[in-house]
Design an enzyme around this catalytic site. Structure first.
Site, PDB file in Angstrom:
ATOM      1  N   LEU A 101     -88.975 -35.188  -6.182  1.00 63.18           N
ATOM      2  CA  LEU A 101     -90.418 -35.053  -6.062  1.00 63.18           C
ATOM      3  C   LEU A 101     -90.982 -35.241  -7.472  1.00 63.18           C
ATOM      4  CD1 LEU A 101     -90.945 -31.979  -3.677  1.00 63.18           C
ATOM      5  CD2 LEU A 101     -91.135 -34.403  -3.128  1.00 63.18           C
ATOM      6  N   ASP A 102     -92.095 -35.938  -7.579  1.00 63.09           N
ATOM      7  CA  ASP A 102     -92.708 -36.142  -8.891  1.00 63.09           C
ATOM      8  C   ASP A 102     -92.963 -34.802  -9.567  1.00 63.09           C
ATOM      9  OD1 ASP A 102     -92.739 -38.744  -8.056  1.00 63.09           O
ATOM     10  OD2 ASP A 102     -94.879 -38.797  -7.614  1.00 63.09           O
ATOM     11  N   LYS A 103     -93.100 -34.848 -10.877  1.00 65.55           N
ATOM     12  CA  LYS A 103     -93.325 -33.629 -11.658  1.00 65.55           C
ATOM     13  C   LYS A 103     -94.518 -32.840 -11.135  1.00 65.55           C
ATOM     14  CE  LYS A 103     -94.160 -32.081 -16.419  1.00 65.55           C
ATOM     15  NZ  LYS A 103     -94.288 -32.509 -17.841  1.00 65.55           N
ATOM     16  N   HIS A 189     -92.474 -42.995  -6.382  1.00 61.79           N
ATOM     17  CA  HIS A 189     -93.911 -42.689  -6.331  1.00 61.79           C
ATOM     18  C   HIS A 189     -94.580 -43.340  -5.120  1.00 61.79           C
ATOM     19  CE1 HIS A 189     -94.326 -41.726 -10.938  1.00 61.79           C
ATOM     20  NE2 HIS A 189     -93.514 -40.897 -10.300  1.00 61.79           N
TER      21      HIS A 189
END
Length: 240
Positions: A101-103, A189
């Site tokens: 999962l993205d930051k 993303h």
């Protein structure tokens, strides 16, 4: 399995350390003090270290509600990782996040040491669903829903698989929208890039489901717990 490997796998110490513990008479098997690290133990044997029982477990599965600001990695030179959120008693060298999962993305993240299951859950061939809730700057339209349903070209000239978008709310005054999106793949993303491709921008993103495993809403951000047997079965059924 050799006794020293058994103890090392259960994080009692390194192989070298547990050999010393055994020689120091700190380990028993079925009530008998053992001084040889070469002895073989089986599932039915009762092993103790310093009078505390040691139960063997090969695979570990944790459901984490990932907060923003931490990265989905095992180590990072600059940022806190999702593994840093685990308590000392649950730390293991072989644990890793299943997927990324993205930051700044929140929500469901599986932490495990089961490489086979992880590969199956992430394999494009398995088409395991990942569901997201997103808040968007811009007005989502039925045309956007139709475009997502066909699959769209995102930046980098990548073609996405068909995705199921549901518009949850639209606020014309604030020019923003809320949606749920179901993906069957996991490009880098991807949600943000798909939304960008239709001229909008994701401002908040949260994963709420993987396969039939849903995020436990009782888990606060940054908290985690072991999967139940029923939840693990849901994941395994998703990759059959």
């Amino acid at each position: 399995m050799r006794l020293d490997k058994f103890l090392a796998d259960m994080q009692i110490g390194s192989r070298k350390e547990v050999k010393k513990y055994i020689k120091d008479r700190r380990v028993t098997v079925n009530g008998q003090v053992i001084t040889s690290d070469k002895i073989q133990v089986a599932d039915h044997d009762v092993v103790t270290f310093d009078h505390q029982p040691v139960q063997y477990q090969k695979y570990f599965y944790y459901l984490l509600n990932k907060p923003q600001g931490v990265v989905s990695a095992t180590t990072d030179p600059r940022d806190k990782t999702v593994l840093d959120l685990l308590k000392d008693k649950d730390q293991r060298d072989d644990l890793f996040p299943v997927g990324r999962l993205d930051k700044n993305t929140e929500g469901l993240l599986l932490i495990s040491n089961d490489g086979v299951l992880a590969h199956q859950l992430l394999s494009p061939k398995k088409h395991v669903e990942k569901e997201y809730y997103a808040e968007v700057a811009g007005i989502l339209t039925v045309e956007d829903v139709a475009a997502f349903a066909k699959g769209i070209i995102i930046d980098g000239n990548e073609q996405t698989l068909p995705a199921e978008m549901t518009i949850l709310a639209v606020d014309p005054k604030q020019e923003c929208s809320q949606m749920r999106l179901i993906l069957h793949e996991g490009k880098f993303h991807q949600v943000k890039r798909m939304v960008k491709a239709v001229g909008k921008e994701v401002t908040y993103l949260k994963r709420v489901r993987m396969g039939d495993l849903s995020l436990d809403e009782e888990l606060a951000l940054g908290d985690y717990r072991p999967l139940t047997e029923a939840e693990l079965a849901l994941l395994k059924n998703a990759v059959k």
